[in-house]
Design a protein around this motif. Structure first.
Motif, mmCIF file in Angstrom:
data_model
loop_
_atom_site.group_PDB
_atom_site.id
_atom_site.type_symbol
_atom_site.label_atom_id
_atom_site.label_comp_id
_atom_site.label_asym_id
_atom_site.label_seq_id
_atom_site.Cartn_x
_atom_site.Cartn_y
_atom_site.Cartn_z
ATOM 1 N N SER A 172 11.653 -1.863 -15.992
ATOM 2 C CA SER A 172 10.269 -2.335 -16.704
ATOM 3 C C SER A 172 9.712 -1.272 -17.357
ATOM 4 C CB SER A 172 9.265 -3.037 -15.753
ATOM 5 O OG SER A 172 10.041 -4.359 -15.777
ATOM 6 N N LEU A 173 9.694 -0.058 -16.739
ATOM 7 C CA LEU A 173 8.827 1.048 -17.445
ATOM 8 C C LEU A 173 9.609 2.059 -18.153
ATOM 9 C CD1 LEU A 173 6.128 1.229 -14.715
ATOM 10 C CD2 LEU A 173 6.281 -0.405 -16.624
ATOM 11 N N GLY A 174 10.886 2.042 -17.707
ATOM 12 C CA GLY A 174 11.874 3.164 -18.378
ATOM 13 C C GLY A 174 11.711 4.450 -17.939
ATOM 14 N N GLU A 175 11.052 4.518 -16.670
ATOM 15 C CA GLU A 175 10.644 5.916 -16.171
ATOM 16 C C GLU A 175 11.927 6.339 -15.115
ATOM 17 O OE1 GLU A 175 8.194 7.970 -16.977
ATOM 18 O OE2 GLU A 175 7.071 6.740 -18.109
ATOM 19 N N THR A 176 12.891 6.556 -15.852
ATOM 20 C CA THR A 176 14.155 6.776 -15.024
ATOM 21 C C THR A 176 14.061 7.971 -14.076
ATOM 22 O OG1 THR A 176 15.083 6.040 -16.907
ATOM 23 C CG2 THR A 176 16.788 6.843 -15.330
ATOM 24 N N LYS A 177 13.386 8.931 -14.550
ATOM 25 C CA LYS A 177 13.483 10.246 -13.711
ATOM 26 C C LYS A 177 12.806 9.697 -12.428
ATOM 27 C CE LYS A 177 13.106 14.795 -13.472
ATOM 28 N NZ LYS A 177 11.835 15.643 -13.927
ATOM 29 N N ALA A 178 11.713 9.223 -12.770
ATOM 30 C CA ALA A 178 10.570 8.810 -11.521
ATOM 31 C C ALA A 178 11.212 8.260 -10.456
ATOM 32 C CB ALA A 178 9.352 8.266 -12.075
ATOM 33 N N ALA A 179 12.293 7.182 -11.221
ATOM 34 C CA ALA A 179 12.790 6.167 -10.099
ATOM 35 C C ALA A 179 13.847 7.240 -9.285
ATOM 36 C CB ALA A 179 13.579 5.190 -10.757
ATOM 37 N N ASP A 180 14.488 7.920 -10.058
ATOM 38 C CA ASP A 180 15.430 8.722 -9.456
ATOM 39 C C ASP A 180 14.949 9.657 -8.149
ATOM 40 O OD1 ASP A 180 17.670 8.023 -10.951
ATOM 41 O OD2 ASP A 180 17.557 9.471 -12.214
ATOM 42 N N ILE A 181 13.526 10.088 -8.644
ATOM 43 C CA ILE A 181 12.828 11.132 -7.362
ATOM 44 C C ILE A 181 12.528 10.165 -6.441
ATOM 45 C CG2 ILE A 181 10.850 12.053 -7.110
ATOM 46 C CD1 ILE A 181 10.738 13.054 -10.002
ATOM 47 N N ILE A 182 12.126 8.884 -6.540
ATOM 48 C CA ILE A 182 11.698 8.132 -5.305
ATOM 49 C C ILE A 182 12.988 7.630 -4.640
ATOM 50 C CG2 ILE A 182 11.052 5.722 -4.626
ATOM 51 C CD1 ILE A 182 9.167 5.558 -6.723
ATOM 52 N N ASP A 183 14.411 7.351 -5.056
ATOM 53 C CA ASP A 183 15.601 7.106 -4.644
ATOM 54 C C ASP A 183 15.958 8.345 -3.780
ATOM 55 O OD1 ASP A 183 15.101 4.706 -5.496
ATOM 56 O OD2 ASP A 183 16.858 5.012 -7.207
ATOM 57 N N ASP A 184 16.033 9.450 -4.261
ATOM 58 C CA ASP A 184 16.346 10.748 -3.639
ATOM 59 C C ASP A 184 15.513 11.101 -2.368
ATOM 60 O OD1 ASP A 184 18.430 10.904 -5.543
ATOM 61 O OD2 ASP A 184 17.488 12.505 -6.723
ATOM 62 N N THR A 185 14.231 10.737 -2.718
ATOM 63 C CA THR A 185 13.275 11.271 -1.731
ATOM 64 C C THR A 185 13.391 10.631 -0.347
ATOM 65 O OG1 THR A 185 12.001 12.243 -3.348
ATOM 66 C CG2 THR A 185 11.081 11.917 -1.098
ATOM 67 N N ILE A 186 13.673 9.223 -0.699
ATOM 68 C CA ILE A 186 14.166 8.370 0.209
ATOM 69 C C ILE A 186 15.381 8.722 1.399
ATOM 70 C CG2 ILE A 186 14.770 5.705 1.070
ATOM 71 C CD1 ILE A 186 12.500 4.638 -0.706
ATOM 72 N N LYS A 187 16.499 8.907 0.313
ATOM 73 C CA LYS A 187 17.690 9.478 1.035
ATOM 74 C C LYS A 187 17.391 10.771 2.011
ATOM 75 C CE LYS A 187 20.811 7.728 -2.247
ATOM 76 N NZ LYS A 187 21.014 7.865 -3.564
ATOM 77 N N ASP A 206 0.871 -0.955 -0.138
ATOM 78 C CA ASP A 206 0.154 -0.023 0.002
ATOM 79 C C ASP A 206 0.916 1.474 -0.105
ATOM 80 O OD1 ASP A 206 -2.370 -1.511 -0.187
ATOM 81 O OD2 ASP A 206 -3.004 -1.414 1.860
ATOM 82 N N GLU A 207 1.929 1.104 0.950
ATOM 83 C CA GLU A 207 2.790 2.554 0.817
ATOM 84 C C GLU A 207 3.610 2.411 -0.542
ATOM 85 O OE1 GLU A 207 2.095 4.476 3.372
ATOM 86 O OE2 GLU A 207 0.997 2.744 3.732
ATOM 87 N N ALA A 208 3.947 1.517 -1.107
ATOM 88 C CA ALA A 208 4.505 1.715 -2.567
ATOM 89 C C ALA A 208 3.573 2.117 -3.449
ATOM 90 C CB ALA A 208 5.184 0.253 -2.788
ATOM 91 N N ILE A 209 2.352 1.865 -3.463
ATOM 92 C CA ILE A 209 1.449 2.507 -4.348
ATOM 93 C C ILE A 209 1.127 3.933 -4.089
ATOM 94 C CG2 ILE A 209 -1.185 2.326 -4.999
ATOM 95 C CD1 ILE A 209 -0.809 -0.841 -4.546
ATOM 96 N N LYS A 210 1.080 4.364 -2.560
ATOM 97 C CA LYS A 210 1.067 5.721 -2.287
ATOM 98 C C LYS A 210 2.274 6.539 -3.068
ATOM 99 C CE LYS A 210 -0.147 6.323 2.188
ATOM 100 N NZ LYS A 210 0.142 6.441 3.420
ATOM 101 N N VAL A 211 3.332 5.877 -3.065
ATOM 102 C CA VAL A 211 4.597 6.763 -3.641
ATOM 103 C C VAL A 211 4.442 6.565 -5.041
ATOM 104 C CG1 VAL A 211 6.994 6.618 -3.622
ATOM 105 C CG2 VAL A 211 5.872 6.259 -1.342
ATOM 106 N N LEU A 212 3.877 5.459 -5.722
ATOM 107 C CA LEU A 212 4.200 5.192 -7.153
ATOM 108 C C LEU A 212 2.876 6.398 -7.740
ATOM 109 C CD1 LEU A 212 4.051 1.470 -7.554
ATOM 110 C CD2 LEU A 212 5.854 3.288 -8.800
ATOM 111 N N ASP A 213 1.720 6.567 -7.108
ATOM 112 C CA ASP A 213 0.807 7.449 -7.358
ATOM 113 C C ASP A 213 1.224 8.932 -7.112
ATOM 114 O OD1 ASP A 213 -1.006 5.513 -7.801
ATOM 115 O OD2 ASP A 213 -2.059 5.726 -5.947
ATOM 116 N N ALA A 214 1.987 9.292 -6.538
ATOM 117 C CA ALA A 214 2.778 10.475 -6.200
ATOM 118 C C ALA A 214 3.723 10.838 -7.552
ATOM 119 C CB ALA A 214 3.346 10.940 -4.955
#
Ligand code: IPM
Ligand code: MN
Length: 356
Positions: free
Chosen positions: A304-319, A20-28
């Motif tokens: 899988s989706l090639g959404e690199t920027k979105a992935a970077d955003i999640i990683d950076d926000t977690i940090k 559920d939390e991963a989906i919350k973050v994915l939605d954002a």
């Protein structure tokens, strides 16, 4: 607007809470980056056994096959310990991996500086660790036939074919080319035939990657070297069961097993899951650490989706969130400014992404 179909398998124990939390973050992040995600939920594990009498209904396998990626939480629990093997939750996951052809499991291990003291290992040993376990996932002793337990005698078979070794070795070498160009292949070639073939075939594949430095290590030594000097490793290439064991060991460098994501690839569609289990002892209490699952969602966006920027955003926000002292209870002792529940830390990450 681009949009993707995500098969979601929440599973058992803490699975639903962390997904559920991963989906919350994915939605954002999808809102921020302007792409759509359509989730479809499927049953697998003990919950599937309870609902429909099998740990993995066909509809789950079919639903995953037609999706763009699979996001998975965790499965298993004491409740199903004594079921026959084919009915156990774990069999559901193993069947899904096999049916989707996910022969390569990538488990990156890096240490957040903020959490260095959370590890049971010394700071100087783990500071700067950045390694990748490439675990073979659809062969070896997990799947080898014959397998027998007649009450008097029990055995399993560790088998690898040349082709199975070639394809996983290629994944390891390709990964190394994008990293520090080192592969350490882990086996037990001093004792096992299967490991002697493994070693010989890995040597052959290495010829095509002259820039990559290849070393071999016996698994007992590797498990020791991982705690003695983990920084010596870049890519660890290994079989199914050795990779299972070594990746749990490696997770302790990060201070919590709740921090390690993984991706399983090579088949029809990629599957993303935390490396940890379903933790039935803490399920439903809102104290599980969802970061490994959120990081797995980030790997899903990237690979899988090639959404690199979105992935970077999640990683950076977690940090950032870790840097600012937000911690789930497993990490509360380490520079926590605020101890958060599972859903609180998910919301903090999602809100930061939306506000940025
Ligand atoms: C893992 C797990 C699984 C495995 C179990 C749940 C079957 O431990 O993904 O590491 O052994 O592969
Ligand atoms: Mn495991």
């Amino acid at each position: 607007m681009k949009s993707y179909d995500i098969a979601v398998i929440k599973g058992d124990g803490i699975g639903p809470e962390i997904v559920d939390e991963a989906i919350k973050v994915l939605d954002a992040v999808s809102k921020k980056e302007n792409f759509g995600l359509n989730y479809k939920e499927f049953l697998m594990g003990g919950c599937a056994y309870e609902a429909v009498g099998t740990p993995i209904p066909d509809i789950t396998i079919e639903g995953c096959k037609v999706s763009d990626a699979v996001l998975f939480g965790s499965i298993g629990g004491y409740k199903w310990d004594n079921l026959p093997r084919e009915m156990k939750p774990e069999s559901g996951l193993l069947k899904l991996r096999k049916e989707l052809g996910l022969f390569a499991n990538l488990r990156p291990v890096s240490v957040f500086d903020e959490l260095i003291e959370a590890s049971s290992m010394k700071a100087e040993v783990i500071k700067g660790v950045d390694l990748l376990v490439v675990r073979e996932l659809t062969g070896g002793i997990y799947f080898g036939e014959p397998r027998v337990n007649d009450g008097q005698r029990a055995y399993n078979t560790m088998v690898y074919t040349r082709d199975e070794i070639i394809r996983i070795a290629k994944v390891a070498f390709e990964s190394a080319m994008k990293r520090r160009k080192k592969v350490c292949s882990v086996d037990k070639a001093n004792v096992l035939e299967v490991s002697r073939l493994w070693r010989a075939v890995v040597e052959e594949v290495a010829v095509d990657y002259p820039e990559v430095e290849l070393t071999h290590m016996f698994v007992d030594n590797a498990s020791m070297q991982l705690v003695r000097d983990p920084k010596q490793f870049d890519v660890i290439l290994t079989g199914n069961i050795f990779g299972d064991i070594l990746s749990d060991e490696a997770s302790m460098m990060t201070g919590s097993i709740g921090l390690l994501p993984s991706s399983s690839i090579g088949g029809i569609v990629g599957l993303y899951e935390p490396i940890h289990g379903s933790a039935p002892d803490i399920a439903g209490q809102g104290i599980a650490n969802p970061l490994a699952t959120i990081l797995s969602a980030s790997m899903m966006l990237r690979f899988s989706l090639g959404e690199t920027k979105a992935a970077d955003i999640i990683d950076d926000t977690i940090k950032d969130v870790l840097h600012d002292g937000y911690r789930t209870p497993d990490l509360a002792k380490y520079h926590a400014k605020e101890v958060c529940s599972t859903s609180e830390i998910g919301s903090i990450i999602a809100q930061r992404i939306l506000r940025a």
